[in-house]
Design a protein around this motif. Structure first.
Motif, mmCIF file in Angstrom:
data_model
loop_
_atom_site.group_PDB
_atom_site.id
_atom_site.type_symbol
_atom_site.label_atom_id
_atom_site.label_comp_id
_atom_site.label_asym_id
_atom_site.label_seq_id
_atom_site.Cartn_x
_atom_site.Cartn_y
_atom_site.Cartn_z
ATOM 1 N N THR A 88 0.851 -1.188 0.000
ATOM 2 C CA THR A 88 0.000 0.000 0.000
ATOM 3 C C THR A 88 0.886 1.236 0.000
ATOM 4 O O THR A 88 1.917 1.285 0.694
ATOM 5 C CB THR A 88 -0.940 0.031 1.211
ATOM 6 N N SER A 101 -3.561 9.837 -3.956
ATOM 7 C CA SER A 101 -4.370 8.663 -4.297
ATOM 8 C C SER A 101 -4.161 7.598 -3.230
ATOM 9 O O SER A 101 -3.261 7.706 -2.381
ATOM 10 C CB SER A 101 -3.971 8.113 -5.674
ATOM 11 N N VAL A 103 -3.322 3.681 -3.122
ATOM 12 C CA VAL A 103 -2.795 2.657 -4.034
ATOM 13 C C VAL A 103 -2.543 1.358 -3.282
ATOM 14 O O VAL A 103 -1.892 1.361 -2.224
ATOM 15 C CB VAL A 103 -1.484 3.120 -4.696
ATOM 16 N N SER A 105 -1.079 -2.501 -4.357
ATOM 17 C CA SER A 105 -0.471 -3.282 -5.429
ATOM 18 C C SER A 105 -0.232 -4.706 -4.942
ATOM 19 O O SER A 105 0.094 -4.924 -3.766
ATOM 20 C CB SER A 105 0.869 -2.641 -5.844
ATOM 21 N N SER A 187 -2.422 -3.409 -9.699
ATOM 22 C CA SER A 187 -2.510 -2.229 -8.843
ATOM 23 C C SER A 187 -3.920 -1.672 -8.895
ATOM 24 O O SER A 187 -4.492 -1.507 -9.980
ATOM 25 C CB SER A 187 -1.522 -1.147 -9.291
ATOM 26 N N VAL A 189 -6.000 1.618 -7.792
ATOM 27 C CA VAL A 189 -5.737 3.007 -7.440
ATOM 28 C C VAL A 189 -7.064 3.740 -7.290
ATOM 29 O O VAL A 189 -7.916 3.689 -8.184
ATOM 30 C CB VAL A 189 -4.878 3.693 -8.524
#
Length: 207
Positions: A88, A101, A103, A105, A187, A189
């Motif tokens: 993260t 943002s 995120v 992944s 990912s 987002v």
């Protein structure tokens, strides 16, 4: 793009830093993946998208190992329960309180375990980002697929992104494939609709 505003102590709101995400960024990232460390460390994807400098940003990363649930196992084409590395990321302008943002992944742990440095969030921010990380274990990204949707934010998203009332979030799901068409990174987002703009440029071959 509409202006976004950051709350300050006197109750007024001033414009927040905007983010322009262009799909050309993926080739830019790939070009940098094999460049010297000094070049890779000089700037990153957020600087590319925001126009800010490294010193203008505050970066946070957290890694943890998770067992692949059915939806992620299906994406990666692996058995359910196989270990994944969940990462993260939160990056914000130093003068602001909210990140650009949210995120998350995912990588298959077995794909990257040959380089133990990739399993430790103490090595973040990683110069050159994920494409360089994959390069260190012999993986070349061949294509990137992005799907974009929008919806109202959850209460947590509204708080974390400091969204004004009525602002939607943009959901971007980025899937990276290697040159053998294997999924190597997923990912997810979440972008604030008041300060993020997506730009897609399609080059057409000449007749």
């Amino acid at each position: 793009m509409p202006k976004a505003y950051e709350v300050i102590t006197d109750g007024l709101r001033r414009p927040r830093s905007a983010l322009l995400r262009d799909n050309h960024r993926h080739q830019w990232e790939k070009d940098r993946a094999r460049r010297p460390l000094t070049t890779r460390a000089a700037t990153g994807a957020t600087e590319h998208d925001s126009g800010l400098r490294v010193g203008d940003l505050v970066f946070h990363a957290r890694y943890r190992e998770v067992c692949a649930p059915p939806r992620l196992a299906a994406v990666f084409g692996v058995p359910e329960g196989i270990p994944l590395l969940e990462r993260t990321y939160r990056t914000r302008c130093a003068a602001e309180s909210a990140p650009f943002s949210l995120v998350t992944s995912y990588l298959v742990r077995a794909m990257i375990a040959a380089n133990p440095d990739l399993l430790d969030d103490a090595n973040e921010p990683w110069p050159g980002g994920t494409q360089n990380q994959l390069y260190t274990v012999g993986i070349e990204v061949g294509r990137v697929e992005e799907r974009v949707t929008a919806r109202p934010p959850t209460p947590r998203e509204r708080r974390e992104l400091d969204l004004p009332p009525g602002t939607s979030v943009i959901l971007l799901r980025k899937t990276s494939y290697d040159i053998t068409d294997r999924v190597v990174d997923l990912s997810e987002v979440t972008l604030p609709g008041d300060r993020a703009e997506l730009l897609f440029t399609t080059s057409l071959e000449r007749w």
